[in-house]
Design a protein around this motif. Structure first.
Motif, mmCIF file in Angstrom:
data_model
loop_
_atom_site.group_PDB
_atom_site.id
_atom_site.type_symbol
_atom_site.label_atom_id
_atom_site.label_comp_id
_atom_site.label_asym_id
_atom_site.label_seq_id
_atom_site.Cartn_x
_atom_site.Cartn_y
_atom_site.Cartn_z
ATOM 1 N N LYS A 388 9.184 -9.593 19.463
ATOM 2 C CA LYS A 388 9.741 -9.785 18.109
ATOM 3 C C LYS A 388 10.681 -8.661 17.685
ATOM 4 O O LYS A 388 11.342 -8.749 16.654
ATOM 5 C CB LYS A 388 8.596 -9.871 17.083
ATOM 6 C CG LYS A 388 7.665 -11.066 17.298
ATOM 7 C CD LYS A 388 8.410 -12.359 17.155
ATOM 8 C CE LYS A 388 7.491 -13.564 17.328
ATOM 9 N NZ LYS A 388 6.936 -13.652 18.700
ATOM 10 N N GLU A 422 14.782 -14.523 7.144
ATOM 11 C CA GLU A 422 14.443 -14.331 8.560
ATOM 12 C C GLU A 422 13.815 -12.965 8.799
ATOM 13 O O GLU A 422 12.822 -12.832 9.531
ATOM 14 C CB GLU A 422 15.711 -14.484 9.409
ATOM 15 C CG GLU A 422 15.446 -14.340 10.914
ATOM 16 C CD GLU A 422 16.731 -14.437 11.727
ATOM 17 O OE1 GLU A 422 16.642 -14.353 12.964
ATOM 18 O OE2 GLU A 422 17.814 -14.586 11.116
ATOM 19 N N GLU A 425 10.293 -13.013 7.491
ATOM 20 C CA GLU A 425 9.386 -13.782 8.344
ATOM 21 C C GLU A 425 9.004 -13.003 9.596
ATOM 22 O O GLU A 425 7.836 -12.996 10.007
ATOM 23 C CB GLU A 425 10.059 -15.113 8.725
ATOM 24 C CG GLU A 425 10.157 -16.110 7.574
ATOM 25 C CD GLU A 425 10.900 -17.369 7.985
ATOM 26 O OE1 GLU A 425 11.317 -17.429 9.174
ATOM 27 O OE2 GLU A 425 11.056 -18.272 7.145
ATOM 28 N N ILE A 426 10.004 -12.373 10.202
ATOM 29 C CA ILE A 426 9.705 -11.595 11.419
ATOM 30 C C ILE A 426 8.794 -10.424 11.083
ATOM 31 O O ILE A 426 7.844 -10.115 11.835
ATOM 32 C CB ILE A 426 11.011 -11.124 12.074
ATOM 33 C CG1 ILE A 426 11.828 -12.335 12.562
ATOM 34 C CG2 ILE A 426 10.714 -10.202 13.249
ATOM 35 C CD1 ILE A 426 13.204 -11.967 13.094
ATOM 36 N N ASP A 428 6.626 -10.264 8.664
ATOM 37 C CA ASP A 428 5.289 -10.807 8.419
ATOM 38 C C ASP A 428 4.597 -11.166 9.732
ATOM 39 O O ASP A 428 3.389 -10.918 9.900
ATOM 40 C CB ASP A 428 5.407 -12.030 7.518
ATOM 41 C CG ASP A 428 4.052 -12.607 7.166
ATOM 42 O OD1 ASP A 428 3.277 -11.903 6.471
ATOM 43 O OD2 ASP A 428 3.749 -13.741 7.611
ATOM 44 N N THR A 429 5.356 -11.739 10.661
ATOM 45 C CA THR A 429 4.770 -12.087 11.960
ATOM 46 C C THR A 429 4.287 -10.845 12.702
ATOM 47 O O THR A 429 3.181 -10.818 13.258
ATOM 48 C CB THR A 429 5.821 -12.824 12.813
ATOM 49 O OG1 THR A 429 6.232 -14.011 12.131
ATOM 50 C CG2 THR A 429 5.246 -13.210 14.176
ATOM 51 N N ILE A 430 5.118 -9.814 12.725
ATOM 52 C CA ILE A 430 4.731 -8.574 13.403
ATOM 53 C C ILE A 430 3.505 -7.953 12.735
ATOM 54 O O ILE A 430 2.597 -7.449 13.418
ATOM 55 C CB ILE A 430 5.918 -7.594 13.412
ATOM 56 C CG1 ILE A 430 7.046 -8.148 14.287
ATOM 57 C CG2 ILE A 430 5.483 -6.225 13.912
ATOM 58 C CD1 ILE A 430 8.314 -7.312 14.254
ATOM 59 N N GLN A 431 3.465 -8.004 11.389
ATOM 60 C CA GLN A 431 2.323 -7.428 10.669
ATOM 61 C C GLN A 431 1.031 -8.163 11.032
ATOM 62 O O GLN A 431 -0.004 -7.523 11.282
ATOM 63 C CB GLN A 431 2.589 -7.498 9.158
ATOM 64 C CG GLN A 431 1.479 -6.889 8.314
ATOM 65 C CD GLN A 431 1.345 -5.396 8.552
ATOM 66 O OE1 GLN A 431 2.317 -4.726 8.935
ATOM 67 N NE2 GLN A 431 0.133 -4.880 8.389
ATOM 68 N N ARG A 432 1.079 -9.503 11.090
ATOM 69 C CA ARG A 432 -0.118 -10.272 11.427
ATOM 70 C C ARG A 432 -0.532 -10.019 12.875
ATOM 71 O O ARG A 432 -1.729 -9.920 13.187
ATOM 72 C CB ARG A 432 0.140 -11.763 11.205
ATOM 73 C CG ARG A 432 0.349 -12.115 9.736
ATOM 74 C CD ARG A 432 0.415 -13.608 9.545
ATOM 75 N NE ARG A 432 -0.836 -14.233 9.923
ATOM 76 C CZ ARG A 432 -1.048 -15.564 9.934
ATOM 77 N NH1 ARG A 432 -0.048 -16.380 9.593
ATOM 78 N NH2 ARG A 432 -2.216 -16.050 10.297
ATOM 79 N N LEU A 433 0.449 -9.915 13.767
ATOM 80 C CA LEU A 433 0.121 -9.620 15.160
ATOM 81 C C LEU A 433 -0.521 -8.241 15.294
ATOM 82 O O LEU A 433 -1.462 -8.051 16.088
ATOM 83 C CB LEU A 433 1.382 -9.701 16.014
ATOM 84 C CG LEU A 433 1.963 -11.109 16.225
ATOM 85 C CD1 LEU A 433 3.290 -11.029 16.969
ATOM 86 C CD2 LEU A 433 0.974 -12.016 16.976
#
Length: 489
Positions: A388, A422, A425-426, A428-433
């Motif tokens: 990501k 965008e 979203e990225i 947020d995705t990295i934070q959840r991962l």
């Protein structure tokens, strides 16, 4: 008298019914009155106090002392007898008045001299009396200061004696406290052994976890040692509190004796001050300043209270030392009795064992498999996070480049909004991962800890006899001696 003064008194009035006398002063001492008698007469005719014609006038020749200062023509002139001249010949006072006045002056002079002499004598007597009073007062003050010094020396000796006794008692209590601390530290070994035995026996599984006599005796031993430690800690706290009280009482004694040393030095300096001493000076108004905070009774009572407090603390300290000695002997006997009882129970229980090795191996294998899967999951999460990074860089670069559009071209269009969305979203995705990665690492750490625990349990449970005989009994072969339990070594 008139000759000594060098002048005569001029009389210009007559007194009714007064006889003439030859001792009256001259008509006038001015030469003009002799040269122009008509002027005198014309002036005297208009005087309101002019004598009546029924009275006779008297004349007197001036004395030599008076005429010595007058013109020679005036002395040789023949005085014409006109009515105006007769009027001026009458004197102001009579001889009786003159004598009375002289007598009065004599009396006043004598009275003044007597008053001056009496004042001089009284003043000399006053100076002598006040000098004696000052010397007596200063001597009395010096005597009082000396008595005060004696009182201070007495209380200093009492304080020194009590401080020496308090120091001795404090040292003795401190030594007993050290013994108590050593004895308390010695109880940690038997308590740790008993706990280790309970711990190892708790690691047994299935029927091996039976509440047998060994376990009961071990629990009683642990409770007994804990009870001994609790009593020792209470006594240790009491010793610390008593030491603090002793030091507080000694501090009050030290402060009191230091104050008395300062007061002794000051009073000793005052006692040896003399009228010829150096450093004496005026301090105006110092006698009106009352900076005292105590009276002689309260001053002595203060020191007596400090000594009494110290004596009470010493008595309490001695009693506490005796109680600690008794406690050390009691706890030593109790721990020895429980130690022997547990050893006998272990000897009877050595033949009873149970094997839980299979279950432990099964749980260990599952744990190892889960650790492997968790490690794979962590690697996948790390790779996903790395994947990501490039899209996020692209989105950031696009946004940065679009900020350089000129003027009105800086439009908040759909592209701009999509780029911002965008990036979010990225992120947020990295934070959840990353959260999942943290949870996976935490789970892996937990699995590793579980693996270590199971391996440890497996090594203990492999042979229950090894636990009871090799582990427990080997630790219980040694026990602190009685002198160590009472804190002597």
């Amino acid at each position: 008298m008139m000759e000594l003064l060098g002048s005569t008194h001029t009389a210009t009035y007559t007194r009714p019914g007064m006889k003439s006398t030859n001792f009256l002063p001259a008509i006038s001492t001015m030469a003009s009155s002799y040269k122009n008698p008509h002027f005198v007469m014309s002036q005297s005719m208009y005087l309101p106090w002019r004598p009546s014609s029924y009275f006779r006038t008297a004349s007197a020749v001036p004395s030599i002392g008076v005429t010595s200062r007058i013109s020679p023509d005036l002395i040789q002139a023949k005085v014409s007898r006109f009515p105006s001249n007769r009027t001026a010949l009458f004197a102001r006072y009579t001889p009786v008045d003159w004598l009375k006045l002289n007598h009065k002056n004599y009396m006043e002079s004598e009275s003044s001299r007597h008053s001056a002499e009496r004042l001089r004598v009284d003043t000399a007597r006053l100076i002598q009396d006040k000098e004696q009073l000052t010397r007596k007062t200063q001597s009395t003050t010096s005597k009082n200061i000396g008595e005060r010094l004696n009182d201070i020396v007495f209380w200093k000796s009492e304080l020194n004696h009590e401080i020496e006794n308090m120091i001795g008692e404090t040292n003795a209590l401190a030594e007993v406290k050290k013994r108590l601390e050593r004895a308390l530290a010695e109880t940690e070994g038997p308590l740790q052994v008993a706990r280790e035995c309970l711990y190892h026996r708790e690691k047994r599984m299935s029927v091996d976890l039976v509440h047998d006599k060994v376990e009961k005796d071990l629990i009683q031993e642990v409770e007994s040692i804990k009870g001994c430690q609790e009593r020792m800690r209470c006594s240790l706290d009491a010793a610390n509190s008593q030491l603090a009280s002793n030091r507080a009482a000694q501090h009050e004694l030290d402060r009191d004796i230091n104050d008395k040393l300062i007061a002794h030095r000051i009073d000793d300096k005052c006692h040896y001050l003399r009228n010829t001493s150096d450093g004496i000076s005026y301090f105006h108004g110092v006698e009106n300043i009352d900076a005292t905070v105590s009276m002689p009774e309260s001053w002595a009572k203060f020191t007596d209270n400090n000594i009494l407090r110290s004596q009470n603390e010493r008595a309490a300290s001695a009693k506490l030392r005796h109680d600690i000695e008794t406690l050390l002997n009691t706890t030593s006997n109790e721990m020895w009795n429980h130690f022997n009882s547990v050893n006998v129970a272990f000897t009877n229980r050595l033949s009873e064992v149970a094997d839980a090795k299979n279950k432990l191996q099964m749980h260990l294998a599952k744990t190892l498999q889960e650790i492997f899967q968790t490690e794979m999951l962590i690697e996948a999460l790390k790779k996903a996070i790395r994947d990501k990074e490039s899209p996020l860089k692209v989105a950031h670069t696009r946004l940065d480049e679009r900020t350089r559009r000129p003027n009105v071209e800086l439009c908040r269009d759909s592209t701009q909004l999509r780029l911002v969305s965008e990036v979010r979203e990225i992120d947020d995705t990295i934070q959840r991962l990353r959260e999942r990665l943290w949870e996976a690492e935490k789970t892996l750490q937990m699995l590793v800890n579980t693996k270590v625990t199971l391996e440890h349990d497996l090594s203990i449970k492999a042979n229950s006899l090894f636990i009871d005989q090799e582990k427990c009994m080997s630790m219980r072969k040694s026990f602190p001696s009685t002198p160590r339990l009472v804190g002597y070594t």
